[in-house]
Design a protein around this motif. Sequence first.
Motif, PDB file in Angstrom:
ATOM      1  N   GLY A  75      68.801  10.596 -37.245  1.00 35.10           N
ATOM      2  CA  GLY A  75      68.565   9.865 -36.660  1.00 35.10           C
ATOM      3  C   GLY A  75      67.988   8.689 -36.956  1.00 35.10           C
ATOM      4  N   GLU A  76      68.209   7.123 -36.375  1.00 37.65           N
ATOM      5  CA  GLU A  76      67.399   6.114 -37.037  1.00 37.65           C
ATOM      6  C   GLU A  76      66.229   6.591 -36.259  1.00 37.65           C
ATOM      7  N   SER A  77      65.252   6.010 -37.326  1.00 33.89           N
ATOM      8  CA  SER A  77      63.015   5.884 -36.565  1.00 33.89           C
ATOM      9  C   SER A  77      63.112   4.467 -36.817  1.00 33.89           C
ATOM     10  N   THR A  78      61.538   4.709 -36.673  1.00 32.12           N
ATOM     11  CA  THR A  78      60.515   4.137 -37.188  1.00 32.12           C
ATOM     12  C   THR A  78      59.321   4.617 -37.880  1.00 32.12           C
ATOM     13  N   GLY A  79      58.788   3.800 -38.755  1.00 30.51           N
ATOM     14  CA  GLY A  79      58.163   4.127 -39.746  1.00 30.51           C
ATOM     15  C   GLY A  79      56.633   3.076 -40.191  1.00 30.51           C
ATOM     16  N   ASN A  80      55.679   3.782 -39.806  1.00 29.65           N
ATOM     17  CA  ASN A  80      54.594   3.209 -40.440  1.00 29.65           C
ATOM     18  C   ASN A  80      54.379   2.882 -42.311  1.00 29.65           C
ATOM     19  N   VAL A  81      53.834   1.484 -42.243  1.00 29.65           N
ATOM     20  CA  VAL A  81      53.520   1.385 -43.958  1.00 29.65           C
ATOM     21  C   VAL A  81      52.089   0.433 -43.593  1.00 29.65           C
ATOM     22  N   THR A  82      51.587   1.046 -45.033  1.00 27.78           N
ATOM     23  CA  THR A  82      49.964   0.278 -45.092  1.00 27.78           C
ATOM     24  C   THR A  82      50.678  -1.182 -46.204  1.00 27.78           C
ATOM     25  N   GLY A  83      50.650  -2.555 -45.966  1.00 27.83           N
ATOM     26  CA  GLY A  83      49.947  -3.380 -47.189  1.00 27.83           C
ATOM     27  C   GLY A  83      49.113  -3.423 -47.679  1.00 27.83           C
ATOM     28  N   LYS A  84      49.315  -4.335 -48.502  1.00 33.15           N
ATOM     29  CA  LYS A  84      47.877  -4.567 -50.011  1.00 33.15           C
ATOM     30  C   LYS A  84      46.994  -4.945 -49.451  1.00 33.15           C
ATOM     31  N   ASP A  85      47.254  -5.575 -48.339  1.00 34.84           N
ATOM     32  CA  ASP A  85      46.338  -6.352 -47.152  1.00 34.84           C
ATOM     33  C   ASP A  85      45.229  -5.105 -46.195  1.00 34.84           C
ATOM     34  N   GLY A  86      46.281  -4.216 -46.880  1.00 33.84           N
ATOM     35  CA  GLY A  86      45.793  -2.505 -45.582  1.00 33.84           C
ATOM     36  C   GLY A  86      45.575  -3.163 -44.351  1.00 33.84           C
ATOM     37  N   LYS A  87      46.729  -3.821 -43.290  1.00 36.38           N
ATOM     38  CA  LYS A  87      47.354  -3.841 -42.004  1.00 36.38           C
ATOM     39  C   LYS A  87      48.442  -2.486 -42.307  1.00 36.38           C
ATOM     40  N   VAL A  88      48.709  -2.475 -41.320  1.00 34.79           N
ATOM     41  CA  VAL A  88      49.140  -0.819 -40.870  1.00 34.79           C
ATOM     42  C   VAL A  88      50.371  -2.447 -40.259  1.00 34.79           C
ATOM     43  N   SER A  89      52.079  -2.320 -40.321  1.00 32.86           N
ATOM     44  CA  SER A  89      52.735  -2.188 -39.828  1.00 32.86           C
ATOM     45  C   SER A  89      54.106  -1.551 -39.960  1.00 32.86           C
ATOM     46  N   SER A  90      55.120  -1.451 -38.534  1.00 35.42           N
ATOM     47  CA  SER A  90      56.260  -1.130 -39.012  1.00 35.42           C
ATOM     48  C   SER A  90      57.402  -1.388 -39.133  1.00 35.42           C
ATOM     49  N   GLU A  91      57.947   0.243 -39.587  1.00 37.69           N
ATOM     50  CA  GLU A  91      59.190  -0.778 -40.418  1.00 37.69           C
ATOM     51  C   GLU A  91      61.241  -0.401 -39.838  1.00 37.69           C
ATOM     52  N   ILE A  92      61.246  -0.084 -39.739  1.00 43.22           N
ATOM     53  CA  ILE A  92      62.604   0.428 -39.465  1.00 43.22           C
ATOM     54  C   ILE A  92      62.669   1.022 -40.178  1.00 43.22           C
ATOM     55  N   ILE A  93      63.699   2.725 -40.210  1.00 48.00           N
ATOM     56  CA  ILE A  93      64.675   3.545 -40.605  1.00 48.00           C
ATOM     57  C   ILE A  93      65.830   3.653 -40.193  1.00 48.00           C
ATOM     58  N   PRO A  94      66.593   3.132 -40.546  1.00 46.23           N
ATOM     59  CA  PRO A  94      68.274   3.278 -40.016  1.00 46.23           C
ATOM     60  C   PRO A  94      69.110   4.808 -39.940  1.00 46.23           C
ATOM     61  N   ALA A  95      69.386   4.864 -39.636  1.00 46.60           N
ATOM     62  CA  ALA A  95      70.381   6.271 -39.837  1.00 46.60           C
ATOM     63  C   ALA A  95      71.250   7.072 -40.690  1.00 46.60           C
ATOM     64  N   THR A  96      71.328   8.132 -40.917  1.00 44.69           N
ATOM     65  CA  THR A  96      72.160   9.003 -42.102  1.00 44.69           C
ATOM     66  C   THR A  96      73.672   9.231 -41.546  1.00 44.69           C
ATOM     67  N   ILE A  97      74.672   8.809 -42.338  1.00 41.05           N
ATOM     68  CA  ILE A  97      75.294   9.466 -42.202  1.00 41.05           C
ATOM     69  C   ILE A  97      76.833   9.714 -43.811  1.00 41.05           C
ATOM     70  N   ASP A  98      77.576  10.444 -43.408  1.00 43.96           N
ATOM     71  CA  ASP A  98      77.698  10.895 -44.425  1.00 43.96           C
ATOM     72  C   ASP A  98      79.996  10.897 -44.039  1.00 43.96           C
ATOM     73  N   ILE A  99      80.243  10.065 -44.849  1.00 46.61           N
ATOM     74  CA  ILE A  99      81.642   9.897 -44.284  1.00 46.61           C
ATOM     75  C   ILE A  99      82.958  11.160 -44.741  1.00 46.61           C
ATOM     76  N   LEU A 100      83.220  11.743 -43.816  1.00 43.83           N
ATOM     77  CA  LEU A 100      83.924  12.387 -43.945  1.00 43.83           C
ATOM     78  C   LEU A 100      85.379  12.758 -44.085  1.00 43.83           C
ATOM     79  N   VAL A 101      85.775  11.591 -43.400  1.00 40.62           N
ATOM     80  CA  VAL A 101      87.331  11.125 -43.608  1.00 40.62           C
ATOM     81  C   VAL A 101      87.183   9.792 -43.186  1.00 40.62           C
ATOM     82  N   ALA A 102      88.699   9.176 -44.992  1.00 43.48           N
ATOM     83  CA  ALA A 102      88.914   7.813 -45.024  1.00 43.48           C
ATOM     84  C   ALA A 102      90.281   7.372 -44.598  1.00 43.48           C
ATOM     85  N   LYS A 103      90.751   6.475 -44.556  1.00 38.09           N
ATOM     86  CA  LYS A 103      91.816   6.481 -44.434  1.00 38.09           C
ATOM     87  C   LYS A 103      92.150   5.477 -45.517  1.00 38.09           C
ATOM     88  N   GLU A 104      91.265   4.272 -44.990  1.00 40.27           N
ATOM     89  CA  GLU A 104      90.704   2.660 -45.908  1.00 40.27           C
ATOM     90  C   GLU A 104      89.394   3.344 -46.408  1.00 40.27           C
TER      91      GLU A 104
END
Length: 405
Positions: free
Chosen positions: A250-279
């Motif tokens: 599933g999609e989620s959010t996480g924390n990341v620390t920048g070079k300046d030491g500040k902590v910010s949140s980042e978006i982590i998208p969901a992971t999907i696998d393609i099972l059937v492809a008509k096109e």
Amino acid sequence: MQHIFGRFTQISIAVALLASATGLQAQNFPITAGQKATANQVAQTGVPLSDLAPNAPDEYTVKRGDTLWAISGMFLKTPWRWPELWGMNLDDIRNPHRIYPGQQLYLDKSGGRATLRARRPGEGDGQPGTVRVSPRTRYESLADAAVPTLSPQAIEPFLSEAMIVDEATFLTAPRIVAAQEGRVLLSRGDRAYARGVYTSQDSGKPLSTAQGEPLDYRVFRNATPLKDPATGEILGYEAQFLGKAELVRGESTGNVTGKDGKVSSEIIPATIDILVAKEEMRVGDRLVPEPPRELLSYVPRAPVLPMDGQIVSIYGSAVRYAAGNQVVVINRGLRDGIERGYVMAILRSGEQITDRTDSARTQIRLPNERNGLLIVFRAFDKLSYALVLEVSEGVKVGDRFTNPN
């Protein structure tokens, strides 16, 4: 003996489970009160001989590949009067969805009325004779399942592909946002990433693997709006089916620390696998949860109430005219009282011409003419999919339909 019966029970359960897995159990459908009432009435009186098809056979052996629609049309002028066909044979066929290849059907025309039986007229009237019973092995091929109402090959592809969604579902549907290694196109076996939550007003629910949340999705491209030919109202969107995907994370959010030491949140998208492809798929294509599998019950019958409307589109939009066994979309759905199995007459719109016998050259419109039959096999809120059963000339967008009687 107890061991034998125990073993027999185990085999029966195994066969039942296998039949369910292969869709055979889908033939065991409940019968509506209205259908049973009609059948009971006909069982008492039969049907007038004038209602029989001109070449109705005196006897018929059900064959593999037959359908209830075809058998009904063989004996009756109007195949959608299926409950009457059942009523003609109510004593011998308790469940009309259980008619099997090899079963004999006999037409009895005695007394000026027609009834349909599973034994020859006159058989079984006397006392039953002695029947010697001995143990034997009984087997039945799963291929000899009860005959379906309509040919499954004509409808099943549309159940797994075609889908109509409303505007809200379309706008808030999760989208594919990226692929591995910067790929542009996706096919079967590829991994991709998707989001359901956006900062815009078209944001939907986050993709989640929590219990009760869908894991299987259909992938579709920008859907085509389907407009009512009369009012111009957008009744829904027909999604272009591309394939199927499975949600892995599933999609989620996480924390990341920048070079300046500040902590910010980042978006982590969901992971999907393609099972059937008509096109092949790409970034921007949308996801919609896989709908529950429907039981294939298409009992042909005329609508109880007056029904009329127009054809909105021809599925696939690759042709201008629809022929027999092609699928069309009609501008009536569940809100209008449409039910799966409704049979309706297709009307060819009357041509507008100039009356050359009138000195004023008045414009007149010729009456609508009956052009064929269609049966509804999937209903949504405002729209329905229907299969063209019979047609004299090509069916086009804008053609009308009404009750078949």
